[in-house]
Design a protein around this motif. Structure first.
Motif, PDB file in Angstrom:
ATOM      1  N   ALA A   9      15.823  10.750  10.227  1.00  0.00           N
ATOM      2  CA  ALA A   9      14.880  11.141   9.176  1.00  0.00           C
ATOM      3  C   ALA A   9      14.038   9.937   8.743  1.00  0.00           C
ATOM      4  CB  ALA A   9      15.642  11.722   7.981  1.00  0.00           C
ATOM      5  N   LEU A  10      14.675   8.783   8.598  1.00  0.00           N
ATOM      6  CA  LEU A  10      13.945   7.577   8.227  1.00  0.00           C
ATOM      7  C   LEU A  10      12.973   7.174   9.327  1.00  0.00           C
ATOM      8  CD1 LEU A  10      13.396   5.256   6.307  1.00  0.00           C
ATOM      9  CD2 LEU A  10      15.384   4.079   7.274  1.00  0.00           C
ATOM     10  N   LYS A  11      13.401   7.302  10.561  1.00  0.00           N
ATOM     11  CA  LYS A  11      12.536   6.979  11.699  1.00  0.00           C
ATOM     12  C   LYS A  11      11.275   7.855  11.679  1.00  0.00           C
ATOM     13  CE  LYS A  11      12.938   6.652  16.732  1.00  0.00           C
ATOM     14  NZ  LYS A  11      13.843   6.882  17.856  1.00  0.00           N
ATOM     15  N   ALA A  15       7.436   6.575  11.136  1.00  0.00           N
ATOM     16  CA  ALA A  15       6.409   6.930  12.127  1.00  0.00           C
ATOM     17  C   ALA A  15       5.209   7.581  11.441  1.00  0.00           C
ATOM     18  CB  ALA A  15       6.998   7.848  13.185  1.00  0.00           C
ATOM     19  N   ALA A  16       5.466   8.386  10.416  1.00  0.00           N
ATOM     20  CA  ALA A  16       4.380   9.032   9.676  1.00  0.00           C
ATOM     21  C   ALA A  16       3.517   7.990   8.946  1.00  0.00           C
ATOM     22  CB  ALA A  16       4.946  10.045   8.678  1.00  0.00           C
ATOM     23  N   MET A  17       4.128   6.842   8.627  1.00  0.00           N
ATOM     24  CA  MET A  17       3.394   5.750   7.975  1.00  0.00           C
ATOM     25  C   MET A  17       2.778   4.800   8.993  1.00  0.00           C
ATOM     26  SD  MET A  17       5.703   4.728   4.676  1.00  0.00           S
ATOM     27  CE  MET A  17       7.286   4.627   5.466  1.00  0.00           C
ATOM     28  N   GLY A  18       2.923   5.112  10.274  1.00  0.00           N
ATOM     29  CA  GLY A  18       2.338   4.271  11.314  1.00  0.00           C
ATOM     30  C   GLY A  18       3.222   3.127  11.768  1.00  0.00           C
ATOM     31  N   THR A  20       6.128   2.140  14.071  1.00  0.00           N
ATOM     32  CA  THR A  20       6.861   2.697  15.216  1.00  0.00           C
ATOM     33  C   THR A  20       7.742   1.683  15.933  1.00  0.00           C
ATOM     34  OG1 THR A  20       4.966   2.272  16.651  1.00  0.00           O
ATOM     35  CG2 THR A  20       5.099   4.459  15.630  1.00  0.00           C
ATOM     36  N   ASN A  21       7.693   0.406  15.502  1.00  0.00           N
ATOM     37  CA  ASN A  21       8.566  -0.576  16.150  1.00  0.00           C
ATOM     38  C   ASN A  21       8.948  -1.660  15.148  1.00  0.00           C
ATOM     39  OD1 ASN A  21       6.512  -2.648  16.151  1.00  0.00           O
ATOM     40  ND2 ASN A  21       5.567  -1.585  17.876  1.00  0.00           N
ATOM     41  N   ASP A  22       9.845  -2.540  15.557  1.00  0.00           N
ATOM     42  CA  ASP A  22      10.366  -3.581  14.662  1.00  0.00           C
ATOM     43  C   ASP A  22       9.289  -4.542  14.181  1.00  0.00           C
ATOM     44  OD1 ASP A  22      12.879  -2.499  14.868  1.00  0.00           O
ATOM     45  OD2 ASP A  22      13.626  -3.984  16.304  1.00  0.00           O
ATOM     46  N   VAL A  23       8.336  -4.861  15.036  1.00  0.00           N
ATOM     47  CA  VAL A  23       7.269  -5.796  14.660  1.00  0.00           C
ATOM     48  C   VAL A  23       6.428  -5.200  13.533  1.00  0.00           C
ATOM     49  CG1 VAL A  23       5.189  -6.968  15.457  1.00  0.00           C
ATOM     50  CG2 VAL A  23       7.207  -6.887  16.930  1.00  0.00           C
ATOM     51  N   GLU A  24       6.065  -3.933  13.658  1.00  0.00           N
ATOM     52  CA  GLU A  24       5.277  -3.273  12.606  1.00  0.00           C
ATOM     53  C   GLU A  24       6.083  -3.164  11.312  1.00  0.00           C
ATOM     54  OE1 GLU A  24       4.314   0.362  14.564  1.00  0.00           O
ATOM     55  OE2 GLU A  24       2.555  -0.478  15.552  1.00  0.00           O
ATOM     56  N   LEU A  25       7.382  -2.894  11.422  1.00  0.00           N
ATOM     57  CA  LEU A  25       8.229  -2.802  10.240  1.00  0.00           C
ATOM     58  C   LEU A  25       8.310  -4.151   9.542  1.00  0.00           C
ATOM     59  CD1 LEU A  25      10.156  -1.317   8.371  1.00  0.00           C
ATOM     60  CD2 LEU A  25      11.990  -1.784  10.015  1.00  0.00           C
ATOM     61  N   GLU A  26       8.526  -5.215  10.286  1.00  0.00           N
ATOM     62  CA  GLU A  26       8.605  -6.556   9.708  1.00  0.00           C
ATOM     63  C   GLU A  26       7.283  -6.940   9.034  1.00  0.00           C
ATOM     64  OE1 GLU A  26      10.578  -9.628   8.380  1.00  0.00           O
ATOM     65  OE2 GLU A  26      11.528  -8.193   9.714  1.00  0.00           O
ATOM     66  N   ARG A  27       6.165  -6.595   9.664  1.00  0.00           N
ATOM     67  CA  ARG A  27       4.850  -6.887   9.088  1.00  0.00           C
ATOM     68  C   ARG A  27       4.671  -6.142   7.765  1.00  0.00           C
ATOM     69  NH1 ARG A  27       1.308  -5.175  13.129  1.00  0.00           N
ATOM     70  NH2 ARG A  27       1.974  -7.000  14.291  1.00  0.00           N
ATOM     71  N   ALA A  28       5.051  -4.866   7.733  1.00  0.00           N
ATOM     72  CA  ALA A  28       4.923  -4.076   6.505  1.00  0.00           C
ATOM     73  C   ALA A  28       5.818  -4.639   5.392  1.00  0.00           C
ATOM     74  CB  ALA A  28       5.274  -2.620   6.780  1.00  0.00           C
ATOM     75  N   LEU A  29       7.005  -5.080   5.741  1.00  0.00           N
ATOM     76  CA  LEU A  29       7.905  -5.665   4.750  1.00  0.00           C
ATOM     77  C   LEU A  29       7.338  -6.977   4.210  1.00  0.00           C
ATOM     78  CD1 LEU A  29      11.348  -4.996   6.416  1.00  0.00           C
ATOM     79  CD2 LEU A  29      10.447  -3.901   4.361  1.00  0.00           C
TER      80      LEU A  29
END
Length: 52
Positions: A9-11, A15-18, A20-29
């Motif tokens: 569900a979190l995944k 994905a709905a927020m754009g 889709t991978n660890d690099v994008e997640l780290e950047r958003a954080l």
């Protein structure tokens, strides 16, 4: 809800927020990270009350 179901569900939410991978997640954080030093007193420093 199992851990696996929660992870899926979190995944989907990420994905709905754009994100889709660890690099994008780290950047958003990093972009949304707050510097809490502005809100925490240094050791030995008394809190100064603000007056309006």
């Amino acid at each position: 809800m199992t851990i696996h179901e929660r992870a899926e569900a979190l995944k989907k939410k990420l994905a709905a927020m754009g994100i889709t991978n660890d690099v994008e997640l780290e950047r958003a954080l990093d972009v949304t990270r707050l510097d809490i030093s502005l809100f925490v007193n240094k050791p030995g420093e008394e809190r100064k009350e603000e007056t309006a």
